[in-house]
Enzyme design. Structure first.
Site, mmCIF file in Angstrom:
data_model
loop_
_atom_site.group_PDB
_atom_site.id
_atom_site.type_symbol
_atom_site.label_atom_id
_atom_site.label_comp_id
_atom_site.label_asym_id
_atom_site.label_seq_id
_atom_site.Cartn_x
_atom_site.Cartn_y
_atom_site.Cartn_z
ATOM 1 N N HIS A 13 0.893 -1.070 -0.138
ATOM 2 C CA HIS A 13 -0.203 -0.006 0.034
ATOM 3 C C HIS A 13 0.872 1.078 0.161
ATOM 4 C CE1 HIS A 13 -3.967 -1.969 1.880
ATOM 5 N NE2 HIS A 13 -3.324 -2.701 0.766
ATOM 6 N N GLU A 45 1.026 3.811 1.831
ATOM 7 C CA GLU A 45 1.605 4.013 3.027
ATOM 8 C C GLU A 45 2.731 3.289 3.575
ATOM 9 O OE1 GLU A 45 -2.891 4.433 3.898
ATOM 10 O OE2 GLU A 45 -1.584 3.373 2.469
ATOM 11 N N CYS A 85 -2.023 -0.790 7.401
ATOM 12 C CA CYS A 85 -1.134 0.466 7.283
ATOM 13 C C CYS A 85 -1.169 1.185 8.964
ATOM 14 C CB CYS A 85 -1.733 1.227 6.322
ATOM 15 S SG CYS A 85 -1.323 0.636 4.554
#
Length: 144
Positions: A46, A48, A79
């Site tokens: 992801h 992040e 995350c």
């Protein structure tokens, strides 16, 4: 957040869900990332997580105290956990995520749950409409 939106456009150009993230410390970008789980065949890639990995390499440290993470979509629980473990000081996100948001939309992990050994503040809504529009257009085009 403008830079995070540019990174989200980069993700979209690669066929990824358009989410971008920028980590800042003392006014300087120390990490950046965009969604890459499809291209990397990595469910943890992801935006992040990619920004945290980039910052960790640049800073030569897995702890990033005092930093602020700007992200175009509210972080998910995975995350949020990584953000807390990295000791990020604050998360500023654009659009809320009504399905998996972990900063109050669905889960309340950010601002950090008092049971964690670190507190990460969170605030949402900065450039929310631009981010939400990009996400809506992406999914609309994908459904066609």
């Amino acid at each position: 957040m403008r830079h995070a939106l540019e990174l989200a456009r980069h993700a979209q150009a690669q066929g990824e869900v358009p989410v971008g993230a920028v980590l800042v410390l003392d006014g300087e970008v120390i990490g950046e990332g965009w969604n890459q789980p499809i291209g990397r065949h990595d469910p943890s890639a992801h935006a992040e997580i990619m920004a945290l990995r980039d910052a960790g390499r640049r800073q030569q440290n897995y702890r990033l105290p005092g930093s602020t993470l700007y992200v175009t979509l509210e972080p998910c629980p995975m995350c949020a956990g990584a953000i807390v473990h990295a000791r990020v000081g604050k998360v500023v996100y654009a659009a809320a995520d009504p399905r998996t948001g972990a900063a109050g939309s669905v889960f309340d992990l950010l601002p950090s749950d008092s049971r964690f050994n670190h507190c990460t503040d969170a605030a949402g809504g900065l450039m929310a409409e631009q981010s939400a529009d990009m996400l809506r257009q992406f999914f609309r085009a994908r459904r066609k």
